[in-house]
Design a protein around this motif. Structure first.
Motif, mmCIF file in Angstrom:
data_model
loop_
_atom_site.group_PDB
_atom_site.id
_atom_site.type_symbol
_atom_site.label_atom_id
_atom_site.label_comp_id
_atom_site.label_asym_id
_atom_site.label_seq_id
_atom_site.Cartn_x
_atom_site.Cartn_y
_atom_site.Cartn_z
ATOM 1 N N TYR A 7 3.300 -2.243 -44.404
ATOM 2 C CA TYR A 7 4.172 -1.779 -45.472
ATOM 3 C C TYR A 7 5.633 -2.083 -45.171
ATOM 4 N N TYR A 8 6.408 -2.105 -46.246
ATOM 5 C CA TYR A 8 7.862 -2.149 -46.140
ATOM 6 C C TYR A 8 8.394 -0.841 -46.694
ATOM 7 N N GLY A 60 16.287 -0.833 -45.864
ATOM 8 C CA GLY A 60 14.850 -1.063 -45.754
ATOM 9 C C GLY A 60 14.475 -1.562 -44.379
ATOM 10 N N SER A 109 10.620 -2.964 -42.242
ATOM 11 C CA SER A 109 9.174 -3.090 -42.241
ATOM 12 C C SER A 109 8.578 -2.132 -41.218
ATOM 13 N N TRP A 110 7.420 -1.609 -41.522
ATOM 14 C CA TRP A 110 6.784 -0.628 -40.644
ATOM 15 C C TRP A 110 6.446 -1.223 -39.291
ATOM 16 N N SER A 112 16.249 -4.752 -40.052
ATOM 17 C CA SER A 112 16.587 -3.810 -41.094
ATOM 18 C C SER A 112 17.537 -4.476 -42.083
ATOM 19 N N PRO A 172 4.644 -6.387 -46.215
ATOM 20 C CA PRO A 172 5.676 -6.194 -45.183
ATOM 21 C C PRO A 172 6.924 -7.029 -45.405
ATOM 22 N N ARG A 209 10.764 -7.610 -47.389
ATOM 23 C CA ARG A 209 11.918 -6.927 -47.948
ATOM 24 C C ARG A 209 12.026 -7.148 -49.449
ATOM 25 N N TYR A 259 8.277 -1.283 -55.642
ATOM 26 C CA TYR A 259 7.799 -0.241 -54.731
ATOM 27 C C TYR A 259 6.820 0.655 -55.485
#
Length: 123
Positions: free
Chosen positions: A31-32, A49, A51-52, A57, A101, A103, A110
């Motif tokens: 996920y992002y 933002g 990514s997990w 960032s 994943p 941006r 979302y």
């Protein structure tokens, strides 16, 4: 997937707040995760933002150098540390997640959203 945002409040200009977003419901490894904000009469705006699984960032220009997004994978939680807050930062802040994943600054991409937390910065 459920997201629970917390940590908003009232702070004077120059102060700090830390927002948290607790996630549950599934694995977030692909996920992002993002933070958005919406001020009255304005469109929802991308703030930051990450990514997990890691990686770079991303921030909107107006918060670069003041805000930091981070995550704690063990707690399924991500954070937005906000320093040197300005009255222009006043808004409802939302955490959000998208199940790829990559941006994106487009809130329409979302699928999952927290309930929003109010941040008010007084001058």
């Amino acid at each position: 997937v459920q997201l629970q945002a917390s940590g908003g409040g009232l702070v004077q200009a120059g102060g700090s707040l830390r927002l948290s977003c607790a996630a549950s419901g599934r694995s977030f490894s692909n996920y992002y995760m993002g933070w958005f904000r919406q001020a009255p009469g304005k469109e929802r705006e991308f703030v930051a933002g990450l990514s997990w699984s890691g990686g770079f960032s991303s921030y909107v220009d107006s918060v670069k150098g003041r805000f930091t997004i981070s995550r704690n994978n063990a707690k399924d939680t991500w954070y937005l540390q906000m320093n040197r807050l300005e009255p222009e930062d006043t808004a409802v802040y939302y955490c959000a997640a998208r199940n790829v994943p990559f941006r994106s600054e487009n809130f329409r991409e979302y699928a999952y959203w927290g309930q929003g937390t109010q941040v008010t910065v007084s001058s």
